[in-house]
Design a protein around this motif. Structure first.
Motif, PDB file in Angstrom:
ATOM      1  N   GLN A 107     -16.182   6.504 -63.605  1.00 31.22           N
ATOM      2  CA  GLN A 107     -15.618   5.690 -62.542  1.00 31.22           C
ATOM      3  C   GLN A 107     -16.051   4.238 -62.678  1.00 31.22           C
ATOM      4  N   GLY A 164     -14.251   2.417 -65.533  1.00 31.54           N
ATOM      5  CA  GLY A 164     -12.883   2.093 -65.143  1.00 31.54           C
ATOM      6  C   GLY A 164     -12.834   0.893 -64.217  1.00 31.54           C
ATOM      7  N   TYR A 165     -13.772   0.842 -63.278  1.00 30.54           N
ATOM      8  CA  TYR A 165     -13.815  -0.284 -62.350  1.00 30.54           C
ATOM      9  C   TYR A 165     -14.133  -1.586 -63.088  1.00 30.54           C
ATOM     10  N   THR A 166     -15.099  -1.540 -63.996  1.00 35.84           N
ATOM     11  CA  THR A 166     -15.473  -2.741 -64.740  1.00 35.84           C
ATOM     12  C   THR A 166     -14.299  -3.259 -65.565  1.00 35.84           C
ATOM     13  N   ARG A 167     -13.595  -2.350 -66.199  1.00 34.68           N
ATOM     14  CA  ARG A 167     -12.449  -2.774 -67.015  1.00 34.68           C
ATOM     15  C   ARG A 167     -11.337  -3.397 -66.177  1.00 34.68           C
ATOM     16  N   GLU A 168     -11.140  -2.878 -64.993  1.00 29.11           N
ATOM     17  CA  GLU A 168      -9.984  -3.289 -64.198  1.00 29.11           C
ATOM     18  C   GLU A 168     -10.282  -4.344 -63.141  1.00 29.11           C
ATOM     19  N   HIS A 169     -11.523  -4.388 -62.631  1.00 26.73           N
ATOM     20  CA  HIS A 169     -11.767  -5.224 -61.457  1.00 26.73           C
ATOM     21  C   HIS A 169     -12.949  -6.190 -61.574  1.00 26.73           C
ATOM     22  N   SER A 170     -13.988  -5.832 -62.319  1.00 28.71           N
ATOM     23  CA  SER A 170     -15.188  -6.679 -62.337  1.00 28.71           C
ATOM     24  C   SER A 170     -14.888  -8.042 -62.954  1.00 28.71           C
ATOM     25  N   ARG A 171     -15.583  -9.065 -62.440  1.00 29.75           N
ATOM     26  CA  ARG A 171     -15.410 -10.418 -62.940  1.00 29.75           C
ATOM     27  C   ARG A 171     -16.664 -10.871 -63.674  1.00 29.75           C
ATOM     28  N   ARG A 186     -14.176 -12.334 -69.523  1.00 30.09           N
ATOM     29  CA  ARG A 186     -14.019 -10.981 -68.975  1.00 30.09           C
ATOM     30  C   ARG A 186     -15.388 -10.333 -68.799  1.00 30.09           C
ATOM     31  N   THR A 211     -20.963  -3.068 -62.129  1.00 27.19           N
ATOM     32  CA  THR A 211     -19.634  -3.207 -61.545  1.00 27.19           C
ATOM     33  C   THR A 211     -19.537  -4.414 -60.627  1.00 27.19           C
TER      34      THR A 211
END
Length: 413
Positions: free
Chosen positions: A265, A268-275, A286, A363
């Motif tokens: 989980q 997935g969050y890091t790839r899609e949402h973390s800045r 990224r 994250t």
């Protein structure tokens, strides 16, 4: 996909018309079930309802019969495969991984202590019926008393924990025969007036395991149903004591599955949402290019891979013993197995808790939002890793390594 109770007019999910033929097929089936569970695990955790639909899913998929004899429609698989299946399910939902793991242990309880006739009867019953086991066997509660009434035994008392009981079909009872120090196990139908669940499980994690208390009110069992007794005398074997190492490795596997789920989980969050952090002097566009993020995921993954190797090695060893003739197990072999399992459990308990905490650093602050629900993994691990103190597992391994002393068989080792 959202978890919905299967159509009660059918016995199998349409996608699962066939029984897997080998270990790989069963593990693949478990991954399919885990994907369904993972989809709404957080919502179900927060709702806290009894996991009736989840148990139906385990039955529809055939997973409850994994260890059951093929002759009765079961999987006929080994414990080595069962441990892998538990882990996969826990990766999607830690609570349901625990329920399934406890089911496997209690389904095997008749093999651990029962007679040949009892084994045959119980395995046919639960396999053909796709029945789920629960257990009222918390050893720290010595308040379930067994009395004799002619040819019957009467169980009465209370247990403060009874994992899966509310949603089970069969319950394993354990009590002490009044006036003796003799422990008696028996398997009874759950749906009866004498088994009353308090439905008081309201804990930090593993919220869907239905591990609350239960009252046993004069539940009657024929003496012939006392597991392992012949002419009212128990027939002891070293094999009987494998119940604790077997369940301790169940713990290690669903701990590992939960930790793997946390990593899944979070990644997935890091790839899609973390800045990425823009004030470090080595700015990245990224988050996935941040050196400390890569280092952190590398550390977590490395530890979980190492834990997996140790857990699998212990699983292969105890599986071989569990499926060998019961009379062959020696105290020395049992001790070596217990020490290896203690080591596996302590490692994944510590590494899993570290992983479930570290993922927040990787994250970012926005990942603490309740809508993300990344806390479910830590809550689940933190709750069950308190089952019995990890320092005692360290001592057991230390005594084995330093003094060559086997862990002494107890209710917890």
């Amino acid at each position: 996909m959202t978890l919905i109770a299967p159509d009660p007019t059918t016995h199998r999910h349409p996608a699962w018309a066939d029984t897997p033929r080998d270990a790989g097929g069963w593990i693949a089936r478990a991954r399919e079930v885990a994907a369904v569970l993972a989809d709404d695990a957080l919502a179900r955790d927060r709702a806290g309802a009894p996991p009736a639909a989840e148990v139906a899913l385990l039955k529809e998929s055939g997973l409850v019969t994994l260890l059951g004899p093929a002759a009765h429609g079961g999987g006929g698989q080994t414990w080595e495969t069962a441990y892998r299946v538990i882990r996969e399910i826990a990766r999607g939902d830690g609570s349901i991984g625990q329920l399934l793991g406890y089911h496997y242990l209690w389904a095997w309880a008749v093999r651990l202590v029962g007679t040949d006739a009892q084994i045959a009867a119980v395995e046919q019953l639960y396999t053909e019926g796709r029945l789920l086991f629960g257990g009222a066997v918390n050893p720290r509660d010595a308040d379930l008393v067994v009395t004799e009434d002619g040819d019957e035994l009467v169980f009465s008392g209370r247990k403060s924990f009874s994992t899966g009981g509310v949603v089970s079909d069969l319950t394993v009872l354990e009590g002490v025969l009044q006036g003796t120090d003799t422990h008696i196990f028996a398997i009874v139908p759950t749906d009866q007036e004498g088994i009353v669940f308090a439905r008081d499980w309201d804990n930090l994690g593993q919220r869907l395991t239905e591990s609350g208390s239960v009252e046993i009110r004069d539940v009657r069992v024929d003496w012939s149903g006392a597991a392992g007794f012949v002419d009212r005398v128990f027939q002891p074997l070293v094999y009987n004591t494998l119940n604790v190492p077997a369940i301790q490795l169940v713990f290690a596997n669903f701990y590992l599955g939960i930790a793997q789920g946390a990593l899944d989980q979070a990644a997935g969050y890091t790839r899609e949402h973390s800045r990425a952090w823009p004030y470090g002097g080595d700015d990245k566009e990224r988050a996935v290019d941040e050196w400390y993020v890569l280092e952190g995921y590398g550390q977590i993954q490395s530890k979980l891979w190492a834990d997996e190797a140790l857990v699998d090695a212990a699983g292969a060893e105890i599986s071989a013993a569990l499926h060998a003739p019961r009379e062959e197990l020696t105290p020395e072999r049992r001790g070596r197995i217990a020490a290896r399992i203690a080591a596996a459990k302590l490692r994944i308990a510590e590494d899993g808790l570290e992983a479930a905490t570290k993922v927040f650093e990787l994250t970012g602050a926005r990942a603490t939002a309740n809508a993300v629900g990344l806390d479910i993994h830590w809550r689940n691990l933190r709750t069950h890793t308190l089952h019995d103190p990890i320092p005692y597992k360290k001592r057991e391994v230390g005594q084995y390594a330093l003094l060559g002393k086997d862990p002494e068989p107890t209710w917890y080792t």
